[in-house]
Design an enzyme around this catalytic site. Structure first.
Site, PDB file in Angstrom:
ATOM      1  N   HIS A 246      11.193   1.262   4.588  1.00  0.00           N
ATOM      2  CA  HIS A 246      11.108   1.959   3.347  1.00  0.00           C
ATOM      3  C   HIS A 246      12.037   3.004   3.053  1.00  0.00           C
ATOM      4  O   HIS A 246      12.093   3.875   4.217  1.00  0.00           O
ATOM      5  CB  HIS A 246       9.446   2.464   3.312  1.00  0.00           C
ATOM      6  CG  HIS A 246       8.708   1.232   3.597  1.00  0.00           C
ATOM      7  ND1 HIS A 246       8.164   0.520   2.799  1.00  0.00           N
ATOM      8  CD2 HIS A 246       7.636   1.119   4.920  1.00  0.00           C
ATOM      9  CE1 HIS A 246       7.138  -0.436   3.468  1.00  0.00           C
ATOM     10  NE2 HIS A 246       7.255   0.113   4.661  1.00  0.00           N
TER      11      HIS A 246
ATOM     12  N   ASN B  77       0.860  -1.246   0.049  1.00  0.00           N
ATOM     13  CA  ASN B  77       0.110   0.113   0.074  1.00  0.00           C
ATOM     14  C   ASN B  77       0.879   1.312   0.030  1.00  0.00           C
ATOM     15  O   ASN B  77       0.404   2.151  -0.417  1.00  0.00           O
ATOM     16  CB  ASN B  77      -0.984  -0.080   1.229  1.00  0.00           C
ATOM     17  CG  ASN B  77      -2.116  -0.874   0.978  1.00  0.00           C
ATOM     18  OD1 ASN B  77      -2.905  -1.100  -0.123  1.00  0.00           O
ATOM     19  ND2 ASN B  77      -2.207  -1.835   1.909  1.00  0.00           N
TER      20      ASN B  77
END
Length: 262
Positions: free
Chosen positions: A213, A183
């Site tokens: 990330h 997502n």
């Protein structure tokens, strides 16, 4: 101030975190859950103990008839695609399964059309990443964005003995191949405004224990790099804890008169 009434779809890690904050945290006294939907009846039993006046259901269709100000989707890409865009005819909607907006052809544009007519808003939380405010501010000036997501094998249901690049390519294909894990890529592409500018790299690494990330941005206004190392929710290794807290923060923001950030 009147309490914000909330309908919740999904009583997993994110949904339970939000409900816990309503019960005894930063949303206490600000938000009232009026309906919780989940396909697993056993998950609803705890909700019924916490909030005796809150309705519960295993039928997703019941969410559409809830008397609520806001609907929070925290279930799955499939649930988000089923609820949208029609839910925007009745509520403001917070969507956690952002991948649906990229994966389902035309869904984002249909949501825009309904929102323009009804005045309701579709909210996309920051989720597991930071820097979305910068990406949004740079819209139209971004040359390229690279998102590298690094997760341990248990988070990706993979059995690898060394660091392995599982995927490198477009946002849409990343969401299609890893719908429960990526997502973040969808949120980044929505902030940028042009998915073709975003390259996604998914890495499985047995040496790491947290979800990481890294967002690297090249733009006419500057060069940026954001790195986030997120602990997972205790009961869901595929979901970063900060993703749940981002939903809490967005709901809290709806109850406040002052908003900080772009």
């Amino acid at each position: 101030m009147k309490k914000l009434s909330l309908a919740l779809v999904g009583a997993g890690g994110i949904g339970t975190t939000v409900l816990r904050e309503i019960r005894e945290g930063r949303l206490e006294g600000k938000v009232e859950p009026v309906l919780v939907c989940d396909r697993h009846p056993e998950k609803l039993k705890r909700i019924e103990r916490w909030f005796p006046d809150c309705d519960t259901s295993t039928d997703l269709d019941d969410a559409m008839s809830a008397e609520a100000d806001v609907l929070l989707e925290a279930a799955s890409v499939e649930a988000a695609a089923s609820l949208l865009p029609d839910a925007l005819k009745r509520f403001d909607v917070i969507v956690m399964s952002v991948g649906a907006l990229v994966l389902e052809e035309g869904l984002l544009s249909r949501c825009r059309e309904v929102a323009e007519v009804t005045g309701h808003r579709l909210h996309v939380p920051s989720g597991a990443v930071g820097g979305l405010d910068v990406l949004r501010a740079l819209r139209g000036r971004v040359r390229e964005v690279t998102l590298t997501t690094i997760k341990p094998p248990k988070a990706l249901n993979k059995d690898v003995s060394e660091r392995t690049v599982l995927y490198e390519g477009s946002v849409r294909d990343a969401v299609r191949k890893f719908p429960k894990n990526i997502n973040v890529a969808a949120a980044v592409s929505l902030a940028v405004g042009d998915p073709s500018l975003v390259t996604v790299r998914i890495v499985c690494d047995p040496e790491v224990s947290v979800n990481t990330h890294v967002i690297e941005v090249e733009s006419s206004a500057g060069t940026y790099r954001f790195e986030l190392r997120n602990e997972a929710l205790p009961d869901n290794p595929k979901t970063s804890a900060v993703a749940a807290y981002s939903a809490v923060a967005l709901i809290e923001r709806m109850t406040e008169g002052i908003r900080v950030g772009t």
